[in-house]
Write a protein that holds these residues in place. Structure first.
Motif, PDB file in Angstrom:
ATOM      1  N   ASN A 140       0.823  -1.195   0.000  1.00  0.00           N
ATOM      2  CA  ASN A 140       0.000   0.000   0.000  1.00  0.00           C
ATOM      3  C   ASN A 140       0.861   1.249   0.000  1.00  0.00           C
ATOM      4  O   ASN A 140       1.958   1.274   0.594  1.00  0.00           O
ATOM      5  N   GLU A 168       0.437   3.846   1.708  1.00  0.00           N
ATOM      6  CA  GLU A 168       0.611   4.377   3.057  1.00  0.00           C
ATOM      7  C   GLU A 168       1.830   3.800   3.772  1.00  0.00           C
ATOM      8  O   GLU A 168       2.338   4.408   4.716  1.00  0.00           O
ATOM      9  N   THR A 174      -9.855  10.119   7.322  1.00  0.00           N
ATOM     10  CA  THR A 174      -9.356   8.760   7.118  1.00  0.00           C
ATOM     11  C   THR A 174      -8.351   8.739   5.967  1.00  0.00           C
ATOM     12  O   THR A 174      -8.287   9.669   5.166  1.00  0.00           O
ATOM     13  N   SER A 234      -6.822   6.193   2.865  1.00  0.00           N
ATOM     14  CA  SER A 234      -6.925   4.968   2.084  1.00  0.00           C
ATOM     15  C   SER A 234      -6.574   5.283   0.638  1.00  0.00           C
ATOM     16  O   SER A 234      -6.943   6.345   0.127  1.00  0.00           O
ATOM     17  N   ARG A 284      -7.729   3.409  -1.691  1.00  0.00           N
ATOM     18  CA  ARG A 284      -8.906   2.979  -2.448  1.00  0.00           C
ATOM     19  C   ARG A 284      -9.913   4.126  -2.531  1.00  0.00           C
ATOM     20  O   ARG A 284     -10.082   4.871  -1.571  1.00  0.00           O
ATOM     21  N   ARG A 287     -14.978   0.961   3.243  1.00  0.00           N
ATOM     22  CA  ARG A 287     -14.554   1.257   4.608  1.00  0.00           C
ATOM     23  C   ARG A 287     -13.037   1.145   4.750  1.00  0.00           C
ATOM     24  O   ARG A 287     -12.416   0.266   4.157  1.00  0.00           O
ATOM     25  N   VAL A 288     -12.471   2.023   5.561  1.00  0.00           N
ATOM     26  CA  VAL A 288     -11.061   1.903   5.887  1.00  0.00           C
ATOM     27  C   VAL A 288     -10.917   0.838   6.966  1.00  0.00           C
ATOM     28  O   VAL A 288     -11.905   0.397   7.576  1.00  0.00           O
ATOM     29  N   ARG A 309     -11.227  12.234   3.191  1.00  0.00           N
ATOM     30  CA  ARG A 309     -10.535  10.963   2.910  1.00  0.00           C
ATOM     31  C   ARG A 309      -9.289  11.290   2.102  1.00  0.00           C
ATOM     32  O   ARG A 309      -9.385  11.903   1.034  1.00  0.00           O
ATOM     33  N   GLN A 311      -5.177  10.070   0.594  1.00  0.00           N
ATOM     34  CA  GLN A 311      -4.410   8.920   0.123  1.00  0.00           C
ATOM     35  C   GLN A 311      -3.139   8.696   0.939  1.00  0.00           C
ATOM     36  O   GLN A 311      -2.595   7.589   0.934  1.00  0.00           O
ATOM     37  N   TYR A 357      -0.903   9.460   4.720  1.00  0.00           N
ATOM     38  CA  TYR A 357      -0.998   9.858   6.118  1.00  0.00           C
ATOM     39  C   TYR A 357      -0.423  11.250   6.350  1.00  0.00           C
ATOM     40  O   TYR A 357      -0.936  12.021   7.169  1.00  0.00           O
TER      41      TYR A 357
END
Length: 313
Positions: free
Chosen positions: A112, A114, A207, A209, A211, A215-216, A234, A236, A238
């Motif tokens: 990912n 993140e 949040t 993510s 995607r 849901r995360v 939301r 992508q 952090y």
């Protein structure tokens, strides 16, 4: 005796590389994808298939929509051909020891976005000690096609949160972590109070993510307790979410390992324990089960787990 001689003569007349084409087509059910897997042109794959059809006097694969399906004979041949190629590969590998400086030339790991910035520098630093010329590719993980990408060699490993996978995929725990919550020091709900479950549910959240929908990870655990948060933004990455936290009155639920890398750069942030009792999460290392005994896969798996073990110390 004549039948045995005929079988030997028949085997001598066929190029064993044609069976690699057979396996690729059988797995992919598509000539284009098979050619991509084999790094061959589509005409070359079509020509190889024509030779196989001539040899077995059978179509082997029949067009079906945008792909092909195996004939009854191909289905009968498949287990033996696949097993034979695996045994040949093991025999070839057993003729020499794996030497990273010589044999480790390419490696592709899916993960990912993140986590790439956390894991990848350590992986590169560690593995290039063995081969400075290693070509290492990090690509975005595709969970829906994970089995296909591992089995065809498009990727060698995947690093992802724990989730259910098909039996053809092996995995081992890569790391474990827990969630914490961050806010800015001047958050109006937290200026003179500890973060409670009531404040957590009253607040607005950000949040992270890669995607576009769904849901995360932390909301999956919260939903098991019937808890639903108010999510405003939301992101992508952090780091983007953390910068937003410094400028807004939102909360960010984040893995403890993630915030550890940012905390010193953002003194205006406060870290709180998550006021809801949910499980932490586990990151796994995934690879193709059939490749477990291959020297490169076995060696790289050991090294990747060693890297994470050192990071957890």
């Amino acid at each position: 005796m004549n039948e045995m001689n005929n079988n030997i003569a028949s085997l001598a007349r066929i190029d064993l590389n044609l069976f690699r084409v057979f396996v690729a087509i059988y797995k992919e059910k598509n000539l284009t994808r098979a050619s991509e897997q084999l790094f061959l042109s589509q005409p070359a794959v079509s020509h190889a298939l024509a030779r196989l059809r001539d040899h077995f006097n059978d179509p082997l694969f029949v067009r079906d929509g945008h792909g092909v399906v195996p004939s009854p004979l191909a289905k009968r041949l498949w287990p033996t051909i696949e097993q034979s190629l695996q045994l040949m590969q093991q025999a070839i590998q057993s003729t020499h020891d794996f030497q990273p400086a010589r044999d480790l030339t390419h490696l592709t790991i899916a993960m990912n976005d993140e986590y790439e910035w956390i894991y990848l520098p350590y992986i590169i630093q560690h593995l290039t000690q063995f081969n400075p010329n290693l070509q290492l590719n990090s690509v975005r993980i595709d969970r829906k096609n994970l089995r296909h990408e591992l089995s065809t060699g498009k990727i060698d490993f995947a690093i992802d949160v724990e989730h259910s996978v098909e039996e053809s995929i092996n995995y081992e725990c890569f790391s474990k972590d827990k969630f914490v919550v961050i806010s800015r020091n001047q958050h109006p709900l937290l200026s003179s109070a500890e973060l409670t479950k009531e404040i957590y549910l009253e607040a607005k959240h950000i949040t992270v993510s890669s995607r576009p929908t769904g849901r995360v990870f932390e909301d999956f655990f919260l939903s098991k307790q019937g808890i639903k948060r108010t999510i405003s933004f939301r992101c992508q990455q952090y780091e983007t979410a953390i910068k937003l936290i410094t400028q807004t009155d939102h909360l960010l639920t984040i893995p403890q390992r993630q915030i550890a890398y940012f905390k010193d750069d953002y003194p205006q942030l406060k870290v709180h324990p998550l006021p809801i009792d949910i499980d932490g999460y586990q990151m796994n290392l995934y690879w193709d089960r059939q490749k477990s005994d291959e020297h490169q896969i076995a060696w790289c798996k050991m090294q990747l787990l060693k890297i994470m073990s050192n990071l957890n110390c």
